[in-house]
Design a protein around this motif. Structure first.
Motif, PDB file in Angstrom:
ATOM      1  N   UNK A 154      63.996  19.054  78.051  1.00 37.06           N
ATOM      2  CA  UNK A 154      64.963  18.224  77.321  1.00 37.06           C
ATOM      3  C   UNK A 154      64.716  16.759  77.660  1.00 37.06           C
ATOM      4  N   UNK A 155      64.555  16.460  78.945  1.00 35.96           N
ATOM      5  CA  UNK A 155      64.316  15.085  79.377  1.00 35.96           C
ATOM      6  C   UNK A 155      63.034  14.538  78.771  1.00 35.96           C
ATOM      7  N   UNK A 156      61.955  15.327  78.808  1.00 37.68           N
ATOM      8  CA  UNK A 156      60.681  14.887  78.219  1.00 37.68           C
ATOM      9  C   UNK A 156      60.839  14.546  76.746  1.00 37.68           C
ATOM     10  N   UNK A 157      61.516  15.423  76.010  1.00 43.99           N
ATOM     11  CA  UNK A 157      61.670  15.209  74.566  1.00 43.99           C
ATOM     12  C   UNK A 157      62.544  14.004  74.264  1.00 43.99           C
ATOM     13  N   UNK A 158      63.600  13.797  75.041  1.00 41.52           N
ATOM     14  CA  UNK A 158      64.472  12.643  74.818  1.00 41.52           C
ATOM     15  C   UNK A 158      63.741  11.344  75.134  1.00 41.52           C
ATOM     16  N   UNK A 159      62.939  11.336  76.200  1.00 37.59           N
ATOM     17  CA  UNK A 159      62.162  10.144  76.541  1.00 37.59           C
ATOM     18  C   UNK A 159      61.141   9.864  75.443  1.00 37.59           C
ATOM     19  N   UNK A 160      60.483  10.906  74.949  1.00 38.64           N
ATOM     20  CA  UNK A 160      59.490  10.735  73.881  1.00 38.64           C
ATOM     21  C   UNK A 160      60.140  10.163  72.618  1.00 38.64           C
TER      22      UNK A 160
ATOM     23  N   UNK B 157      62.870   8.343  72.487  1.00 35.94           N
ATOM     24  CA  UNK B 157      63.254   6.955  72.764  1.00 35.94           C
ATOM     25  C   UNK B 157      62.029   6.028  72.690  1.00 35.94           C
ATOM     26  N   UNK B 158      60.904   6.473  73.240  1.00 37.96           N
ATOM     27  CA  UNK B 158      59.690   5.663  73.187  1.00 37.96           C
ATOM     28  C   UNK B 158      59.225   5.448  71.751  1.00 37.96           C
ATOM     29  N   UNK B 159      59.305   6.516  70.947  1.00 35.96           N
ATOM     30  CA  UNK B 159      58.887   6.395  69.555  1.00 35.96           C
ATOM     31  C   UNK B 159      59.794   5.434  68.789  1.00 35.96           C
TER      32      UNK B 159
END
Length: 89
Positions: free
Chosen positions: A75-81, A83-85
């Motif tokens: 979940x954290x990885x996907x949310x960070x990705x 946000x970066x996008x």
């Protein structure tokens, strides 16, 4: 130091809960369906029936801390990705 786990945006709670169960299903953690509108078309494919479809309280005690942590990490990885996008568009 006290931990503060309150949700900053309470409206995001449902989306995060849905993401949690989608990822758990992707990881093959059967019985990880939720009662918030689970897709019954694929329920038997995920091994989800009856009480785990939201008709009662599903028992998820068979999941290990490692399994649960891997879902949280994803979940954290996907949310960070996401946000970066959104920052680099």
């Amino acid at each position: 130091m006290a931990r503060n786990n309150r949700t900053v945006v309470p409206e995001s709670r449902a989306m995060l809960k849905q993401m949690q169960y989608e990822i758990a299903s992707e990881f093959g953690l059967y019985g990880a369906s939720y009662g918030g509108g689970a897709d019954t078309e694929f329920a038997s494919e995920f091994g989800v029936t009856g009480s785990s479809m939201g008709y009662g309280s599903p028992y998820l005690g068979h999941l290990t801390s490692r399994d649960n942590g891997s879902v949280g990490g994803e979940i954290t990885k996907r949310l960070v990705k996401q946000a970066e996008q959104s920052l680099f568009k």
